[in-house]
Design an enzyme around this catalytic site. Sequence first.
Site, short mmCIF file in Angstrom:
data_model
loop_
_atom_site.label_atom_id
_atom_site.label_comp_id
_atom_site.label_asym_id
_atom_site.label_seq_id
_atom_site.Cartn_x
_atom_site.Cartn_y
_atom_site.Cartn_z
N HIS A 194 -17.81 3.76 7.11
CA HIS A 194 -16.32 3.43 7.43
C HIS A 194 -15.78 4.91 7.94
CE1 HIS A 194 -12.10 1.99 5.83
NE2 HIS A 194 -12.07 3.37 6.05
N GLY A 248 -13.00 6.68 9.50
CA GLY A 248 -11.24 6.59 9.71
C GLY A 248 -11.13 8.15 9.64
N ARG A 273 -2.63 -2.35 -3.27
CA ARG A 273 -3.99 -1.18 -3.35
C ARG A 273 -3.71 -0.27 -4.54
NH1 ARG A 273 -6.38 1.34 1.84
NH2 ARG A 273 -8.19 2.15 0.94
N GLU A 294 -8.92 -4.18 5.21
CA GLU A 294 -8.71 -4.05 3.54
C GLU A 294 -7.68 -4.96 3.13
OE1 GLU A 294 -8.98 -0.09 5.09
OE2 GLU A 294 -9.83 0.67 3.09
N ARG A 343 -10.34 16.75 5.65
CA ARG A 343 -10.99 17.21 4.15
C ARG A 343 -12.60 17.54 4.67
NH1 ARG A 343 -10.01 11.42 1.73
NH2 ARG A 343 -8.41 11.10 2.91
N HIS A 383 -13.02 3.69 -0.79
CA HIS A 383 -13.07 2.56 0.18
C HIS A 383 -13.67 1.39 -0.14
CE1 HIS A 383 -12.84 6.18 3.42
NE2 HIS A 383 -11.58 5.84 3.31
N ARG A 422 -9.78 11.17 18.97
CA ARG A 422 -9.32 10.97 20.34
C ARG A 422 -8.87 12.39 21.03
NH1 ARG A 422 -5.52 6.19 19.02
NH2 ARG A 422 -5.27 7.67 17.53
N ILE A 428 -12.49 5.46 13.85
CA ILE A 428 -13.45 5.81 14.81
C ILE A 428 -14.83 5.03 14.68
CG2 ILE A 428 -15.15 7.95 14.68
CD1 ILE A 428 -12.84 9.43 12.87
N ASP A 458 -7.99 14.62 14.91
CA ASP A 458 -8.00 13.38 15.61
C ASP A 458 -9.08 13.09 16.53
OD1 ASP A 458 -5.52 11.03 16.24
OD2 ASP A 458 -6.99 11.08 17.93
N GLY A 481 -9.96 9.10 6.69
CA GLY A 481 -10.95 9.30 5.63
C GLY A 481 -12.25 8.62 5.96
N ASN A 500 0.89 -1.13 -0.07
CA ASN A 500 0.05 -0.01 -0.26
C ASN A 500 0.77 1.22 0.15
OD1 ASN A 500 -1.77 2.11 0.60
ND2 ASN A 500 -2.69 0.88 2.12
P1 ADP Z 1 -7.28 6.07 8.35
O1 ADP Z 1 -6.90 4.34 7.87
O2 ADP Z 1 -8.30 6.40 7.33
O3 ADP Z 1 -5.94 6.75 8.44
P2 ADP Z 1 -8.05 4.92 10.71
O4 ADP Z 1 -9.27 3.91 10.25
O5 ADP Z 1 -7.04 4.39 11.30
O6 ADP Z 1 -7.92 6.08 9.64
O7 ADP Z 1 -8.96 6.03 11.92
C1 ADP Z 1 -8.12 6.96 12.44
C2 ADP Z 1 -9.15 7.66 13.21
O8 ADP Z 1 -9.61 6.95 14.33
C3 ADP Z 1 -8.59 9.01 14.07
O9 ADP Z 1 -9.45 10.14 14.08
C4 ADP Z 1 -8.44 8.38 15.64
O10 ADP Z 1 -8.57 9.49 16.32
C5 ADP Z 1 -9.70 7.34 15.48
N1 ADP Z 1 -9.66 6.50 16.88
C6 ADP Z 1 -8.63 5.62 16.92
N2 ADP Z 1 -8.94 4.97 18.05
C7 ADP Z 1 -9.78 5.65 18.50
C8 ADP Z 1 -10.52 5.56 20.01
N3 ADP Z 1 -10.17 4.88 20.94
N4 ADP Z 1 -11.65 6.42 20.19
C9 ADP Z 1 -12.00 7.31 19.26
N5 ADP Z 1 -11.22 7.62 18.07
C10 ADP Z 1 -10.48 6.56 17.78
#
Ligand code: ADP
Length: 402
Positions: A207, A209, A92, A384, A240, A180, A284, A330, A282, A211, A6
């Site tokens: 989905h 994340g 990917r 994925e 975004r 996705h 968190r 998320i 983020d 993204g 990837n």
């Molecule tokens: P991508 O693959 O699109 O880069 P991810 O699927 O890894 O992203 O998701 C990242 C997001 O998930 C971030 O906003 C992160 O804060 C959130 N995240 C990860 N763990 C937690 C958690 N325990 N509580 C809330 N959000 C979380």
Amino acid sequence: MLLVLNAGSSSLKFSLYDDAPAGADPAVRHRGQIEGLLGQARFVVRDGAGAEAARRDWPEGVALGHDGAMAFLLDWIRTDVGGAGLKACGHRVVHGGREFTRPVLVDEAVLERLQALVPLAPLHQPHNLSPIRAIRRALPGLPQVACFDTAFHRTQPWEAETFALPAKLTAQGILRYGFHGLSYEYIAEALRGLDPVLGRGRVVVAHLGNGASMCALDDGRSVATTMGFTPIDGLPMGTRSGAIDPGVILYLLRQRGMSAEQVERLLMHESGLLGVSGVSSDMRTLREKAASEPGAARALQLFAYRIVREVGSLAAALGGLDALVFTAGIGENDRALRAEVCRALGWLGIELDDMANARAGGTSPPTQISRSGRCAAWVIPTNEELMIVRHTSEALADTPRA
Ligand code: ADP
């Protein structure tokens, strides 16, 4: 052994999977990445149990680049892992355009067609294709399979993927491709295994994340999705904007004198949760700061609101809803967001089970977080990469031996 790649703009993520008997999913042997390709590069690999297996840091000022990273990785596989066992590589690839409706075994002609799609994803497609070329040079006989983020959505009916633009532009490929797709395909398969009736039903997958997008599944096939011509469309994301009135872009260009590059940076990197909160992209961090920073609380509120509205739209496209599935960083981990979204969707028949919602996520298996009602809610961790492994194994099985 299968290699999965990837490749992004500044990092190369990879995994090595052991061979598995036909029909079974292979196990991870190594997983790692080379990051900082444009600056200070670092290579870190972990074994299947997550323990660090190898590491290397390049000195500051040495730009390894994508080609350098691939050469290093292939060398590491050859010397440290036993490259002779490598049977194929799955990649990917962000864009398969209109024509690639499923993964494809790459040859020179396919590579040319994929290259022709670069204008549709100029920031990602070149990086996805460069390791394919590097492997063709280094290991010309190794089968390579391109797996697309867009392919799964090619089952959308025309009205779901057509912008109300002059038909000529649609014919030229300006349409809602959706992204996705590997995640949605994985979830569709997983749901079929967990609950065959729901797997055949009307399902919205969120989905969520960095993204974020959503997809309406009818009998496991995509019939609508929130991302469009590019992955900027739809939900607000980490940085975004998601969908905005296109008139805003015209205004920024004309009245504010912004350049196309500045608008792109604004929509791609300075908007979404980061832009609204002024605090972080983020989730968190936003949760931690929500009590003290009004911007963080507003970003969380807007994100949930937009998810709820899009579920309504996708449920309308499906003519009803049997299940809502949360996935990705998320969706899998943020209980508070799931609770807020499910409560706001009570009118669709979702009844949240608070205890199950509190349990779900992290490392737990797929979990139903609703009581038995008209509409179920689930948390299903996505994978994925495993989808790429499955496609690569299938393509190998279909390839006649020389
Ligand atoms: P991508 O693959 O699109 O880069 P991810 O699927 O890894 O992203 O998701 C990242 C997001 O998930 C971030 O906003 C992160 O804060 C959130 N995240 C990860 N763990 C937690 C958690 N325990 N509580 C809330 N959000 C979380």
